[in-house]
Design an enzyme around this catalytic site. Structure first.
Site, PDB file in Angstrom:
ATOM      1  N   ILE A 158      35.559  55.570  51.319  1.00 14.54           N
ATOM      2  CA  ILE A 158      36.619  54.825  52.015  1.00 14.54           C
ATOM      3  C   ILE A 158      37.798  55.754  52.286  1.00 14.54           C
ATOM      4  O   ILE A 158      38.347  55.775  53.398  1.00 14.54           O
ATOM      5  CB  ILE A 158      37.055  53.585  51.195  1.00 14.54           C
ATOM      6  CG1 ILE A 158      35.892  52.589  51.088  1.00 14.54           C
ATOM      7  CG2 ILE A 158      38.273  52.926  51.831  1.00 14.54           C
ATOM      8  CD1 ILE A 158      36.141  51.414  50.160  1.00 14.54           C
ATOM      9  N   ARG A 238      42.722  47.945  44.250  1.00 11.89           N
ATOM     10  CA  ARG A 238      42.858  46.795  43.371  1.00 11.89           C
ATOM     11  C   ARG A 238      44.333  46.704  42.988  1.00 11.89           C
ATOM     12  O   ARG A 238      44.973  47.725  42.715  1.00 11.89           O
ATOM     13  CB  ARG A 238      42.008  46.946  42.099  1.00 11.89           C
ATOM     14  CG  ARG A 238      40.511  46.790  42.324  1.00 11.89           C
ATOM     15  CD  ARG A 238      40.124  45.336  42.656  1.00 11.89           C
ATOM     16  NE  ARG A 238      38.683  45.171  42.805  1.00 11.89           N
ATOM     17  CZ  ARG A 238      38.043  45.173  43.975  1.00 11.89           C
ATOM     18  NH1 ARG A 238      38.696  45.317  45.114  1.00 11.89           N
ATOM     19  NH2 ARG A 238      36.726  44.992  44.011  1.00 11.89           N
ATOM     20  N   ASP A 262      47.033  44.962  50.580  1.00 12.30           N
ATOM     21  CA  ASP A 262      45.907  44.050  50.840  1.00 12.30           C
ATOM     22  C   ASP A 262      45.374  43.475  49.539  1.00 12.30           C
ATOM     23  O   ASP A 262      44.566  42.553  49.567  1.00 12.30           O
ATOM     24  CB  ASP A 262      44.783  44.806  51.576  1.00 12.30           C
ATOM     25  CG  ASP A 262      43.635  43.882  51.992  1.00 12.30           C
ATOM     26  OD1 ASP A 262      43.921  42.823  52.590  1.00 12.30           O
ATOM     27  OD2 ASP A 262      42.464  44.204  51.706  1.00 12.30           O
ATOM     28  N   GLU A 267      45.176  37.947  41.812  1.00 12.74           N
ATOM     29  CA  GLU A 267      44.952  37.218  43.070  1.00 12.74           C
ATOM     30  C   GLU A 267      44.365  35.839  42.779  1.00 12.74           C
ATOM     31  O   GLU A 267      43.557  35.709  41.870  1.00 12.74           O
ATOM     32  CB  GLU A 267      43.959  37.995  43.945  1.00 12.74           C
ATOM     33  CG  GLU A 267      44.498  39.318  44.434  1.00 12.74           C
ATOM     34  CD  GLU A 267      43.474  40.108  45.233  1.00 12.74           C
ATOM     35  OE1 GLU A 267      42.422  39.545  45.618  1.00 12.74           O
ATOM     36  OE2 GLU A 267      43.726  41.298  45.472  1.00 12.74           O
ATOM     37  N   HIS A 285      43.522  40.433  50.961  1.00 11.11           N
ATOM     38  CA  HIS A 285      42.290  41.099  50.499  1.00 11.11           C
ATOM     39  C   HIS A 285      41.184  40.980  51.575  1.00 11.11           C
ATOM     40  O   HIS A 285      40.113  40.424  51.315  1.00 11.11           O
ATOM     41  CB  HIS A 285      41.818  40.499  49.168  1.00 11.11           C
ATOM     42  CG  HIS A 285      40.925  41.412  48.392  1.00 11.11           C
ATOM     43  ND1 HIS A 285      40.899  41.445  47.009  1.00 11.11           N
ATOM     44  CD2 HIS A 285      39.998  42.317  48.785  1.00 11.11           C
ATOM     45  CE1 HIS A 285      40.003  42.333  46.600  1.00 11.11           C
ATOM     46  NE2 HIS A 285      39.442  42.876  47.674  1.00 11.11           N
ATOM     47  N   ILE A 286      41.491  41.519  52.758  1.00 12.33           N
ATOM     48  CA  ILE A 286      40.545  41.385  53.878  1.00 12.33           C
ATOM     49  C   ILE A 286      39.903  42.721  54.258  1.00 12.33           C
ATOM     50  O   ILE A 286      39.390  42.873  55.372  1.00 12.33           O
ATOM     51  CB  ILE A 286      41.228  40.771  55.130  1.00 12.33           C
ATOM     52  CG1 ILE A 286      42.483  41.574  55.531  1.00 12.33           C
ATOM     53  CG2 ILE A 286      41.557  39.311  54.912  1.00 12.33           C
ATOM     54  CD1 ILE A 286      43.048  41.194  56.894  1.00 12.33           C
ATOM     55  N   GLY A 287      39.939  43.689  53.353  1.00  9.15           N
ATOM     56  CA  GLY A 287      39.410  45.024  53.675  1.00  9.15           C
ATOM     57  C   GLY A 287      38.046  44.990  54.347  1.00  9.15           C
ATOM     58  O   GLY A 287      37.827  45.626  55.375  1.00  9.15           O
ATOM     59  N   SER A 288      37.117  44.256  53.781  1.00  9.77           N
ATOM     60  CA  SER A 288      35.750  44.261  54.325  1.00  9.77           C
ATOM     61  C   SER A 288      35.454  43.036  55.195  1.00  9.77           C
ATOM     62  O   SER A 288      34.299  42.771  55.530  1.00  9.77           O
ATOM     63  CB  SER A 288      34.738  44.337  53.175  1.00  9.77           C
ATOM     64  OG  SER A 288      34.834  43.187  52.351  1.00  9.77           O
TER      65      SER A 288
HETATM   66  C1  DGY Z   1      35.238  45.283  47.419  1.00  8.34           C
HETATM   67  O1  DGY Z   1      34.211  45.400  48.070  1.00  8.34           O
HETATM   68  O2  DGY Z   1      35.342  45.699  46.255  1.00  8.34           O
HETATM   69  C2  DGY Z   1      36.356  44.578  48.094  1.00  8.34           C
HETATM   70  O3  DGY Z   1      37.540  44.675  47.393  1.00  8.34           O
HETATM   71  C3  DGY Z   1      35.991  43.119  48.331  1.00  8.34           C
HETATM   72  O4  DGY Z   1      35.874  42.499  47.148  1.00  8.34           O
END
Ligand code: DGY
Length: 334
Positions: A158, A238, A262, A267, A285-288
């Protein structure tokens, strides 16, 4: 006979349909967050437990589901919510979803960088609220990206996807990992062997190192103070890596000009003080969270479970392995 599986959260319709074809599937219909004790109760008899990063899968859950539980498959790259030592000890296989989400997470990192630097929250609010007086020469002046130093803490997949995008914005890339990357992965980025050195070099500091007890609270008062005055902090990893008192203090004092977050400790009950700050851009928390990525994550788990059923070792298996083979948070799997 089909294996019994319990799905703790609602996955995409496409993935749920595929799971139904392969498993005797029970699911948490209303998608409410389930505490460990409830997971243990509802998943009774399951051989496969499908979770996400919102479920705490501790030793007690695993013990309660013994001897039937064979595999835990998490729709996340992070596995800090799973007691890996307990899984290892009980011989429970744990699968996760590396790689397929790197681009989506990097997009959100750039969204946060851009919005923090260019004051996205205040700009949106000005237009939406009707308070925009019209164009002004000194209105909402922010930080330009071109030529600035971007520090990436955790240059795994990432982190490297963030670097690729950041280079296109003219940012100079710096990073810290436990070990230096090979030149073809580093792509000209400057390596800092100490986190403190990276912080001091970072006008924009991005946290991309996966969570886990070892890194909790690592970005504390002292470390935030090392970021040059007027700097920006972004977190897509995190929430518990950041000390909220330290970050909020730095945003209030303007030692940091802005932040983009994010992810949060505890949370979704985030520290309410963030809501009152104009200079923090917040996403839930919308990364993915893209259609393609969530389906790809689901498929990775399905293929991994199929491989396990065929007696093979899937690439996305975390445990049981020899503990030295489990990727370190700051290497590879980030
Ligand atoms: C992950 O894949 O760890 C993201 O934070 C989604 O939970």
């Amino acid at each position: 006979m089909m294996q019994k599986a319990f799905l703790c959260r609602r996955f995409t319709a496409a993935i749920e349909a595929e799971l139904r074809e392969r498993f005797d599937l029970s699911l948490n219909e209303d998608d409410a967050l389930l505490p460990p004790v409830e997971i243990a109760r509802r998943a009774a008899g399951a051989e496969v437990l499908l979770v996400t990063a919102t479920e705490v899968v501790d030793a007690e859950v695993m013990r309660a589901l013994q001897p039937g539980l064979k595999a835990i498959a998490t729709l996340s790259v992070g596995y800090d919510h799973i007691d890996m030592a307990a899984a290892q000890a009980m011989g429970i296989q744990v699968l996760h979803t590396p790689d397929v989400l790197s681009n989506a997470c990097a997009e959100i990192a750039m969204l946060l960088v851009l919005n923090a630097c260019r004051r996205g929250y205040e700009a949106d609010r000005m237009v939406r609220s009707g308070a925009w007086p019209g164009w002004g020469p000194t209105q909402l002046l922010g930080l330009g990206l071109t030529g600035r130093r971007l520090g990436i803490f955790g240059m795994g997949r990432i982190g490297r996807a963030i670097a690729t995008r950041a280079r296109a914005f003219g940012l100079e890339i710096h990073y810290h990992n436990r070990t230096r990357l090979a030149p073809e992965l580093e792509q000209g980025a400057t390596y800092h062997d100490a986190l403190d050195g990276l912080l001091a070099a970072s006008e924009i500091f991005v946290v991309a190192a996966p969570g886990g007890p070892g890194l909790a609270g690592i970005i504390d008062h002292e470390r935030i103070a090392r970021i040059p005055a007027g700097g920006v902090l972004v977190n897509i990893s995190r929430g518990d890596l950041i000390n909220d008192d330290a970050l909020i203090g730095a945003l209030k004092s303007k030692h940091l000009s802005a932040a983009g977050l994010d992810v949060f400790a505890n949370e979704p009950a985030i520290d309410p003080r963030y809501r009152a700050l104009d200079n923090v851009f917040l996403t839930p928390h919308i990364g993915s969270a893209t259609h393609e990525t969530r389906n790809a994550m689901g498929w990775l788990l399905i293929r991994g479970l199929e491989a396990l059923a065929d007696g093979k070792v899937p690439e996305n298996l975390l445990s049981p392995r020899r503990s030295e083979d489990i990727p370190h948070p700051l290497q590879g799997r980030a």
